[in-house]
Design an enzyme around this catalytic site. Sequence first.
Site, PDB file in Angstrom:
ATOM      1  N   GLU A 168      -5.265  25.941  -6.139  1.00 18.24           N
ATOM      2  CA  GLU A 168      -6.244  26.137  -7.202  1.00 18.24           C
ATOM      3  C   GLU A 168      -6.365  24.838  -7.995  1.00 18.24           C
ATOM      4  OE1 GLU A 168      -6.598  29.142 -10.928  1.00 18.24           O
ATOM      5  OE2 GLU A 168      -5.271  29.710  -9.291  1.00 18.24           O
ATOM      6  N   HIS A 212       7.827  10.175 -26.550  1.00 19.94           N
ATOM      7  CA  HIS A 212       7.013  11.143 -25.826  1.00 19.94           C
ATOM      8  C   HIS A 212       7.410  12.600 -26.115  1.00 19.94           C
ATOM      9  CE1 HIS A 212       4.421  12.724 -22.734  1.00 19.94           C
ATOM     10  NE2 HIS A 212       5.440  13.363 -22.202  1.00 19.94           N
ATOM     11  N   HIS A 216      -0.182  12.686 -26.724  1.00 20.75           N
ATOM     12  CA  HIS A 216      -0.510  11.321 -26.278  1.00 20.75           C
ATOM     13  C   HIS A 216      -1.214  10.549 -27.390  1.00 20.75           C
ATOM     14  CE1 HIS A 216      -0.333  12.310 -21.692  1.00 20.75           C
ATOM     15  NE2 HIS A 216       0.856  12.075 -22.211  1.00 20.75           N
ATOM     16  N   GLU A 271       9.714  19.347 -23.461  1.00 22.31           N
ATOM     17  CA  GLU A 271       9.004  19.679 -22.209  1.00 22.31           C
ATOM     18  C   GLU A 271       9.454  21.055 -21.696  1.00 22.31           C
ATOM     19  OE1 GLU A 271       6.544  17.797 -21.121  1.00 22.31           O
ATOM     20  OE2 GLU A 271       7.027  15.662 -21.298  1.00 22.31           O
ATOM     21  N   ARG A 304      -2.735  22.469 -12.575  1.00 18.33           N
ATOM     22  CA  ARG A 304      -1.691  21.607 -13.102  1.00 18.33           C
ATOM     23  C   ARG A 304      -1.950  21.185 -14.550  1.00 18.33           C
ATOM     24  NH1 ARG A 304       0.976  16.559  -9.808  1.00 18.33           N
ATOM     25  NH2 ARG A 304       2.270  15.861 -11.510  1.00 18.33           N
ATOM     26  N   ASN A 351      -0.430  20.049 -19.452  1.00 13.78           N
ATOM     27  CA  ASN A 351      -0.833  19.133 -20.530  1.00 13.78           C
ATOM     28  C   ASN A 351      -0.806  19.809 -21.893  1.00 13.78           C
ATOM     29  OD1 ASN A 351      -1.250  16.800 -19.049  1.00 13.78           O
ATOM     30  ND2 ASN A 351      -3.221  17.552 -18.342  1.00 13.78           N
ATOM     31  N   HIS A 402       0.082  17.889 -24.869  1.00 14.51           N
ATOM     32  CA  HIS A 402      -0.002  16.480 -24.492  1.00 14.51           C
ATOM     33  C   HIS A 402      -1.262  15.775 -24.974  1.00 14.51           C
ATOM     34  CE1 HIS A 402       3.522  17.267 -22.185  1.00 14.51           C
ATOM     35  NE2 HIS A 402       3.557  16.036 -21.716  1.00 14.51           N
ATOM     36  N   LYS A 461       3.379  12.038 -10.463  1.00 15.47           N
ATOM     37  CA  LYS A 461       2.469  11.257 -11.310  1.00 15.47           C
ATOM     38  C   LYS A 461       3.195  10.006 -11.791  1.00 15.47           C
ATOM     39  CE  LYS A 461      -0.782  14.521 -13.340  1.00 15.47           C
ATOM     40  NZ  LYS A 461      -1.233  15.108 -14.599  1.00 15.47           N
ATOM     41  N   ARG A 466       0.812  -1.231   0.000  1.00 13.36           N
ATOM     42  CA  ARG A 466       0.000   0.000   0.000  1.00 13.36           C
ATOM     43  C   ARG A 466       0.840   1.274   0.000  1.00 13.36           C
ATOM     44  NH1 ARG A 466      -2.835  -2.755   3.941  1.00 13.36           N
ATOM     45  NH2 ARG A 466      -4.573  -3.928   3.069  1.00 13.36           N
ATOM     46  N   LYS A 476       7.804  23.660 -13.222  1.00 12.06           N
ATOM     47  CA  LYS A 476       6.989  22.469 -12.948  1.00 12.06           C
ATOM     48  C   LYS A 476       6.623  22.415 -11.457  1.00 12.06           C
ATOM     49  CE  LYS A 476       5.676  17.924 -13.451  1.00 12.06           C
ATOM     50  NZ  LYS A 476       5.521  16.788 -14.297  1.00 12.06           N
TER      51      LYS A 476
HETATM   52  N1  LIG Z   1       5.156  11.258 -14.476  1.00 11.37           N
HETATM   53  C1  LIG Z   1       5.161  12.397 -15.132  1.00 11.37           C
HETATM   54  O1  LIG Z   1       4.746  13.444 -14.620  1.00 11.37           O
HETATM   55  C2  LIG Z   1       5.706  12.403 -16.516  1.00 11.37           C
HETATM   56  C3  LIG Z   1       5.986  13.630 -17.152  1.00 11.37           C
HETATM   57  C4  LIG Z   1       6.554  13.603 -18.415  1.00 11.37           C
HETATM   58  C5  LIG Z   1       6.804  12.381 -19.023  1.00 11.37           C
HETATM   59  N2  LIG Z   1       6.490  11.222 -18.394  1.00 11.37           N
HETATM   60  C6  LIG Z   1       6.751   9.923 -19.021  1.00 11.37           C
HETATM   61  O2  LIG Z   1       8.143   9.778 -19.207  1.00 11.37           O
HETATM   62  C7  LIG Z   1       8.357   8.913 -20.313  1.00 11.37           C
HETATM   63  C8  LIG Z   1       9.416   9.514 -21.211  1.00 11.37           C
HETATM   64  O3  LIG Z   1      10.598   9.653 -20.465  1.00 11.37           O
HETATM   65  P1  LIG Z   1      12.024   9.630 -21.172  1.00 11.37           P
HETATM   66  O4  LIG Z   1      11.997  10.503 -22.333  1.00 11.37           O
HETATM   67  O5  LIG Z   1      13.014   9.856 -20.106  1.00 11.37           O
HETATM   68  O6  LIG Z   1      12.077   8.146 -21.767  1.00 11.37           O
HETATM   69  P2  LIG Z   1      12.874   6.822 -21.373  1.00 11.37           P
HETATM   70  O7  LIG Z   1      12.824   6.574 -19.929  1.00 11.37           O
HETATM   71  O8  LIG Z   1      12.363   5.767 -22.271  1.00 11.37           O
HETATM   72  O9  LIG Z   1      14.379   7.176 -21.788  1.00 11.37           O
HETATM   73  C9  LIG Z   1      14.682   7.443 -23.112  1.00 11.37           C
HETATM   74  C10 LIG Z   1      15.832   6.548 -23.616  1.00 11.37           C
HETATM   75  O10 LIG Z   1      17.061   7.009 -23.064  1.00 11.37           O
HETATM   76  C11 LIG Z   1      17.775   5.926 -22.479  1.00 11.37           C
HETATM   77  N3  LIG Z   1      18.562   6.519 -21.398  1.00 11.37           N
HETATM   78  C12 LIG Z   1      18.116   7.005 -20.220  1.00 11.37           C
HETATM   79  N4  LIG Z   1      19.098   7.623 -19.561  1.00 11.37           N
HETATM   80  C13 LIG Z   1      20.205   7.516 -20.312  1.00 11.37           C
HETATM   81  C14 LIG Z   1      21.543   7.990 -20.165  1.00 11.37           C
HETATM   82  N5  LIG Z   1      21.901   8.743 -19.129  1.00 11.37           N
HETATM   83  N6  LIG Z   1      22.442   7.691 -21.137  1.00 11.37           N
HETATM   84  C15 LIG Z   1      22.053   6.968 -22.236  1.00 11.37           C
HETATM   85  N7  LIG Z   1      20.807   6.520 -22.441  1.00 11.37           N
HETATM   86  C16 LIG Z   1      19.880   6.798 -21.488  1.00 11.37           C
HETATM   87  C17 LIG Z   1      16.699   4.972 -22.054  1.00 11.37           C
HETATM   88  O11 LIG Z   1      17.189   3.664 -21.916  1.00 11.37           O
HETATM   89  C18 LIG Z   1      15.718   5.087 -23.225  1.00 11.37           C
HETATM   90  O12 LIG Z   1      16.146   4.292 -24.289  1.00 11.37           O
HETATM   91  C19 LIG Z   1       7.026   8.749 -21.009  1.00 11.37           C
HETATM   92  O13 LIG Z   1       6.500   7.498 -20.726  1.00 11.37           O
HETATM   93  C20 LIG Z   1       6.169   9.826 -20.402  1.00 11.37           C
HETATM   94  O14 LIG Z   1       4.811   9.488 -20.354  1.00 11.37           O
HETATM   95  C21 LIG Z   1       5.962  11.216 -17.156  1.00 11.37           C
HETATM   96 ZN   LIG Z   2       5.221  15.033 -20.986  1.00 14.18          ZN
END
Ligand SMILES: NC(=O)c1ccc[n+]([C@@H]2O[C@H](COP(=O)([O-])OP(=O)(O)OC[C@H]3O[C@@H](n4cnc5c(N)ncnc54)[C@H](O)[C@@H]3O)[C@@H](O)[C@H]2O)c1
Ligand SMILES: [Zn+2]
Length: 343
Positions: free
Chosen positions: A236, A263, A251, A184, A240, A244, A247, A142, A120, A226
């Site tokens: 408010e 992404h 998405h 972003e 947040r 989006n 997005h 998130k 949990r 952020k």
């Molecule tokens: N939770 C949130 O608020 C939030 C906000 C924005 C995005 N996201 C999510 O984040 C994801 C995208 O994140 P991302 O762009 O980091 O993608 P990712 O985690 O897939 O990383 C991108 C690529 O880079 C590689 N990588 C990571 N660090 C590295 C490094 N230091 N050196 C070499 N390679 C490296 C990874 O293996 C992958 O192939 C999406 O799923 C998106 O929905 C979440």
């Molecule tokens: Zn995003």
Amino acid sequence: MKTINVKVPAKTTSYPIEFYDTFATLKRNVKARLGDRKVLIVTDKNVLTKTKYFTPKERTKPGKNIVVLTPGEKSKNWKSIDAILNAAFENQLDRDSVIVAVGGGVVGDMAGFAASIYMRGIPFIQVPTTLLAMVDASIGGKTGIDCEYGKNLIGAIQAPEAILVTDQFLKTLPDIEIKNGIAEMVKHGVVASPKHFKALEKLAKKDFKTIRKEIFSLAPASMQIKQKVVESDLKEAGKRKMLNFGHTFGHAIEHVTKYKVPHGRAVAIGCVMAAQYAAERKICKWKLADRIENIFHGFDVDLTCKVPDEKLWEAMGYDKKKKNGKLTLILPEKLGKVRYFEV
Ligand SMILES: NC(=O)c1ccc[n+]([C@@H]2O[C@H](COP(=O)([O-])OP(=O)(O)OC[C@H]3O[C@@H](n4cnc5c(N)ncnc54)[C@H](O)[C@@H]3O)[C@@H](O)[C@H]2O)c1
Ligand SMILES: [Zn+2]
């Protein structure tokens, strides 16, 4: 060391974002934070093998307290959550234990979601390794997985205990991932800060080698935006959702292309689409839509989108932000000001 404090929704606690110059100081501080608590580390194959965060021994033979996911969006599923939860049980993690995410947004979302449901909810720490995760995904709590109906539709809000950052990770990050993170950052500028947007615009005029070198200097401003938006949501409700911007379209692009468009790039395309949609309806001037498109060209972000409009809108029908049969688009009015537009 610089620290940004982020307040947690509905809680009085906050969590720090700490900056370190080297892997060694970062790791020392992760260790200090963990104390004698049991720990499970979640990472992916690229981070494990390409960065210098892990020891040479761990790189070739990660211990049983390190879960190594397959890199990429395809890992945002129940299988990954299952693997993390099983490893947590095998390592006998209890309620006082910690999960540490060492990776990009995918690893962070998976580790965070698993931490939110293991017994949990147990604490987790973010060590973001992509620019995108540093400036956006690691902040705000998130977490979520994708399913056949769309992206991030199943998940939880689980604030991290801390976010520990070093730009050393950017050294091994491919150009394309730098561009994904920049998307972003541009979004942050458009929705909340003309100053940040202009700083990015200035950088976008330089060659990519310089962009790579200088982009991290603009990361704290993005993180602060952020953090402020997430915090203002406490006062408010719904503020947040300005994050989006780009997005809803983004998405849908990710979903329709089965995540072939990453992404960050999908968000960049989504930002341009939203701005053009706003300009067509005179919500913003065309000049702004052009500036947003041009900044992405300057950063050499690939804006081609082969998804037909009907498919895009159909996919947006499944967007979880759809309320009472209406879809709310986040549209820019001018730099730093958005409008919630129902369609
Ligand atoms: N939770 C949130 O608020 C939030 C906000 C924005 C995005 N996201 C999510 O984040 C994801 C995208 O994140 P991302 O762009 O980091 O993608 P990712 O985690 O897939 O990383 C991108 C690529 O880079 C590689 N990588 C990571 N660090 C590295 C490094 N230091 N050196 C070499 N390679 C490296 C990874 O293996 C992958 O192939 C999406 O799923 C998106 O929905 C979440
Ligand atoms: Zn995003």
